[in-house]
Design a protein around this motif. Sequence first.
Motif, PDB file in Angstrom:
ATOM      1  N   SER A   1       0.806  -1.221   0.000  1.00  0.00           N
ATOM      2  CA  SER A   1       0.000   0.000   0.000  1.00  0.00           C
ATOM      3  C   SER A   1       0.839   1.271   0.000  1.00  0.00           C
ATOM      4  N   ARG A   2       2.123   1.160  -0.125  1.00  0.00           N
ATOM      5  CA  ARG A   2       2.995   2.329   0.028  1.00  0.00           C
ATOM      6  C   ARG A   2       2.633   3.445  -0.951  1.00  0.00           C
ATOM      7  N   TYR A   3       2.154   3.095  -2.128  1.00  0.00           N
ATOM      8  CA  TYR A   3       1.869   4.127  -3.130  1.00  0.00           C
ATOM      9  C   TYR A   3       0.829   5.129  -2.658  1.00  0.00           C
ATOM     10  N   PHE A   4      -0.059   4.726  -1.739  1.00  0.00           N
ATOM     11  CA  PHE A   4      -1.035   5.672  -1.213  1.00  0.00           C
ATOM     12  C   PHE A   4      -0.344   6.835  -0.495  1.00  0.00           C
ATOM     13  N   SER A   5       0.645   6.522   0.340  1.00  0.00           N
ATOM     14  CA  SER A   5       1.364   7.584   1.045  1.00  0.00           C
ATOM     15  C   SER A   5       2.283   8.356   0.119  1.00  0.00           C
TER      16      SER A   5
END
Length: 319
Positions: free
Chosen positions: A269-273
Amino acid sequence: MTDIWDKTFPQSDLVEHAKVSFANRYGITLTGDLYLPKDRPETGLAAIALCGPFGAVKEQASGLYAQMLAERGFATLAFDPSFTGESGGTPRNLASPDINTEDFSAAVDYLGLHPGVDRDRIGILGICGWGGMALSAAAIDTRIKAVATSTMYDMTRLMSKGYNDTMTPEARRATLDQLAAQRWRDAEAGAPGYGPVSLELKGGEPQFVQDYAAYYKSKARGFHPRAINSNGSFTLTTALPFMNLPILTHIAEIAPRPTLLIHGEAAHSRYFSDTAFAAAAEPKELLIISGATHTDLYDQIDKIPFDKLEAFFAKHLVA
């Protein structure tokens, strides 16, 4: 509302705990756990409202964060969102980008009315899907002086565009058709339909789904009977409002109040941040935790940067 200690983490000897309730702007009664440092002044405390992850309850990650930050001198309130856990709202087990953003502001209401809290020193912290809700709340509620997120999801982006924005127009239309058909079934039944129990693995699931199950299903780690992800499922039409209500459109308007985004280096989920950080305005900070997965930041105390969170809120929650 139970009075027994039924958290997924041990109770601290340094913190006073109390079960509290308060209403949001829609008249839904929310239930929370208030944590206060035992060694504290009578007035003037800085405070933090906490919630998340999506499908979790306050007895899990948000409560752990709250108690740890209370040990460090903050008044903290971990709460169950509307329609879940010990909070009110019917039908059960659904989410709303509007109402759940409001839930954060309602928690700020409660903290700001507490006699021990300085209402000019209130921040919020959202975990996973409630990280997006926290950013949404901070953008519109200027009483919030600082906002932090951990392993953040933007649930409106996920549901409307799929993971990594891979949903095609054809797939989106098919999803909307399925939701429309489910509305007919719900209307005919007079009650919402629910999916199968969450995270009952059958084999072959992606690693991040296995990681979720390893947390939510393990009684030695994160299982809680009231958590949707441990023991239930969302309504089948929960995605409806998320399909066209983006919650991070105005993230730049949090400034000049500060934003801290924390994410695991190895999180799916890193792309959200990453993209939220790019869209936010200064002052802002993105902290990437080396080697950490998405769920590591739920409960792995050696990986959750509590020193950083303490320093961030201590610096920015000033009178």
